[in-house]
Design an enzyme around this catalytic site. Structure first.
Site, PDB file in Angstrom:
ATOM      1  N   ASP A 187      56.830  32.432  30.039  1.00  0.00           N
ATOM      2  CA  ASP A 187      55.776  32.062  30.559  1.00  0.00           C
ATOM      3  C   ASP A 187      55.389  30.266  29.211  1.00  0.00           C
ATOM      4  O   ASP A 187      54.285  29.732  29.638  1.00  0.00           O
ATOM      5  CB  ASP A 187      54.704  32.591  30.818  1.00  0.00           C
ATOM      6  CG  ASP A 187      54.758  32.668  32.191  1.00  0.00           C
ATOM      7  OD1 ASP A 187      54.586  31.956  32.752  1.00  0.00           O
ATOM      8  OD2 ASP A 187      54.037  33.853  32.604  1.00  0.00           O
ATOM      9  N   GLN A 241      52.112  39.221  35.311  1.00  0.00           N
ATOM     10  CA  GLN A 241      51.075  38.214  36.043  1.00  0.00           C
ATOM     11  C   GLN A 241      49.972  38.115  35.843  1.00  0.00           C
ATOM     12  O   GLN A 241      48.529  39.345  35.788  1.00  0.00           O
ATOM     13  CB  GLN A 241      50.857  38.758  37.400  1.00  0.00           C
ATOM     14  CG  GLN A 241      50.761  37.511  38.478  1.00  0.00           C
ATOM     15  CD  GLN A 241      51.157  35.985  38.507  1.00  0.00           C
ATOM     16  OE1 GLN A 241      51.961  35.490  38.241  1.00  0.00           O
ATOM     17  NE2 GLN A 241      50.151  35.344  38.832  1.00  0.00           N
ATOM     18  N   LYS A 293      57.816  34.775  43.476  1.00  0.00           N
ATOM     19  CA  LYS A 293      58.595  34.346  41.860  1.00  0.00           C
ATOM     20  C   LYS A 293      59.386  35.059  42.298  1.00  0.00           C
ATOM     21  O   LYS A 293      60.598  34.883  42.210  1.00  0.00           O
ATOM     22  CB  LYS A 293      57.915  35.055  40.791  1.00  0.00           C
ATOM     23  CG  LYS A 293      56.837  33.721  40.107  1.00  0.00           C
ATOM     24  CD  LYS A 293      55.708  34.302  39.622  1.00  0.00           C
ATOM     25  CE  LYS A 293      54.512  33.086  39.157  1.00  0.00           C
ATOM     26  NZ  LYS A 293      54.223  33.045  38.098  1.00  0.00           N
TER      27      LYS A 293
END
Ligand code: NDP
Length: 283
Positions: free
Chosen positions: A120, A97, A53
């Site tokens: 997200d 995460q 990322k």
């Protein structure tokens, strides 16, 4: 029939080129999109995802900050960091995460991110907006699937889409976004009886099961479009999808490979969502 192979890598590269241009235009207006990534613990796969990322951000010109914490970080400390990032002017997207170590509540942590920075698309506000068809941050993998099909001129309108899997991050949002694209949608899962009866009726199958080569040629209608989300290891330890690619490509009209299909789209949509968030700043 031999299927067209949908090249997720090329489509992702195309979208990223467009994003680079948007980022340059934003920078000219004094806004550089910023993404903060929070990583807790030492799960090796998570560390690899986060590094990827970071690299992807750098490649398109998004400012990224990664906060790596040991596994014994307290929930209070984590929530404090999120609050600080919620307030940070230069941060437009926050990503924690997953999975988190067991003593940290994923639900609490996701809820703590302001929906405007939840790139997200996991916050209940964004999920709710998606359900009622409003603009929001959509979960990156299913959104990537929709963008990928659009790019290939594969319309879902009036088509029967069968989604296999009902997770909150892939299966359910894939079903909802397909519905929004005017498909007729069936969702299957581990309790579905005679699964193949459903997949065989599908014009489009989205497989998000997490089982190596679970669906085979005989599970599909000839000419179906097959989207394979799975990322599994086969008996030789080789990366493979939920679909037996070699047999299924003989019957499908189009199919995504693993690797090189849905995978590259996921991070791309994270970049996309971050840029959309930064754009709100100058509206
Ligand atoms: P989950 O394990 O959260 O969900 C799997 C789903 O498959 C569940 O809904 C489960 O049903 C269903 N399922 C399991 N076994 C069967 C079965 N025998 N028959 C029918 N349905 C079954 O996984 P995710 O949704 O997170 O991920 C799915 C796959 O996609 C994984 O391989 C993952 O690695 C991959 N993935 C890939 C991404 C990418 O970027 N390419 C991103 C995210 C995931 P039930 O709900 O009843 O348990």
């Amino acid at each position: 029939m031999t299927a067209a192979i949908i090249d997720g890598k090329a489509i992702a590269a195309d979208i990223r080129t467009g994003l680079k241009e948007e980022i340059t235009a934003l920078s000219d207006k004094g806004v550089t999109p910023g993404l903060a990534v929070v990583l807790v613990g030492d799960d090796q796969a998570s560390h690899t995802y986060v590094r990827n990322k970071e690299k992807a951000c750098e490649q398109v010109g998004i400012h990224s900050e990664v906060y790596r914490y040991p596994a014994d970080l307290t929930e209070e400390e984590l929530l404090k960091k999120i609050e600080e990032l919620n307030q940070a002017e230069h941060i437009h997207g926050i990503l924690v995460q997953l999975p988190l170590p067991a003593h940290l509540s994923e639900e609490k942590v996701i809820d703590a991110i302001v929906p405007e920075k939840d790139v997200d698309g996991f916050h209940p506000v964004n999920v709710g907006k998606m359900v009622i068809g409003k603009e929001a941050f959509y979960s990156c993998t299913p959104y990537g699937i929709i963008k990928m099909l659009e790019h290939e001129d594969i319309s879902l309108e009036g088509k029967h889409v069968v989604v296999v899997g009902r997770s909150n991050i892939v299966g359910k949002p894939a079903a909802l976004l397909s519905l929004q694209a005017h498909a007729t949608v069936t969702v299957c899962h581990s309790r579905t009886e005679n699964l193949s009866d459903y997949t065989k009726q599908a014009d489009v199958v989205i497989a998000a099961v997490g089982r190596a080569k679970f669906l085979k040629k005989e599970d599909f209608k000839p000419g179906a479009v097959i989207v394979d989300v799975g990322m599994n290891r086969d008996e030789n330890g080789k990366l493979c999808g939920d679909v037996d690619f070699e047999s299924a490509k003989e019957t499908a009209s189009a199919i995504t490979p693993v690797p090189g299909g849905v995978g590259p789209m996921t991070i791309t949509m994270l970049l996309y969502n971050t840029v959309q968030s930064a754009k709100q700043k100058i509206r």
